[in-house]
Design a protein around this motif. Structure first.
Motif, PDB file in Angstrom:
ATOM      1  N   GLY A  85       2.344 -12.700   2.785  1.00 39.87           N
ATOM      2  CA  GLY A  85       1.620 -11.488   2.415  1.00 39.87           C
ATOM      3  C   GLY A  85       2.487 -10.253   2.424  1.00 39.87           C
ATOM      4  N   THR A  86       1.976  -9.204   3.040  1.00 38.99           N
ATOM      5  CA  THR A  86       2.659  -7.912   3.078  1.00 38.99           C
ATOM      6  C   THR A  86       4.019  -8.012   3.750  1.00 38.99           C
ATOM      7  OG1 THR A  86       0.517  -6.796   3.158  1.00 38.99           O
ATOM      8  CG2 THR A  86       2.433  -5.510   3.808  1.00 38.99           C
ATOM      9  N   LYS A  89       6.512  -9.386   1.363  1.00 39.46           N
ATOM     10  CA  LYS A  89       6.830  -8.380   0.344  1.00 39.46           C
ATOM     11  C   LYS A  89       7.788  -7.327   0.896  1.00 39.46           C
ATOM     12  CE  LYS A  89       2.591  -8.994  -2.269  1.00 39.46           C
ATOM     13  NZ  LYS A  89       1.320  -8.417  -2.693  1.00 39.46           N
TER      14      LYS A  89
END
Length: 103
Positions: A85-86, A89
């Motif tokens: 997820g984040t 990223k």
């Protein structure tokens, strides 16, 4: 979001606007995402450690930049857990542009 190039960012932005007003279908918008955005690929424990070391950061300092615990960084580097997820990223952004991109 990480774009493949500056021009792809402009094109994607225009297509997003067209999608918002109903001129572009959901399937075409997904295709634009695929064409314009950089694919986020999994990172190995060695990749994560190399990114951190390249930035000359301790696990604790790296964790502060990513807004996570030092233990989380340690777990990633040992392969106990995998970023997703984040977090993935952010790691990809640091890998491509350096820690200044998120500092």
């Amino acid at each position: 979001m990480k774009y493949k190039s500056d021009i792809m960012e402009v094109v994607h932005s225009m297509m997003e606007d067209a999608h918002k007003v109903g001129l572009l279908s959901d399937s075409k918008m997904k295709e634009m995402d695929r064409l314009c955005l950089t694919k986020i690929t999994p990172l190995t424990p060695a990749d994560i450690k190399a990114i951190r070391e390249r930035e000359l950061l301790t696990q604790a300092a790296f964790a502060i930049h990513l807004n996570i615990s030092k233990n989380q960084v340690s777990d990633w580097e040992r392969g106990v857990k995998k970023p997703s997820g984040t977090a993935l990223k952010l790691l990809t952004l640091v890998k491509n542009k350096g820690i200044e991109a998120i500092a």
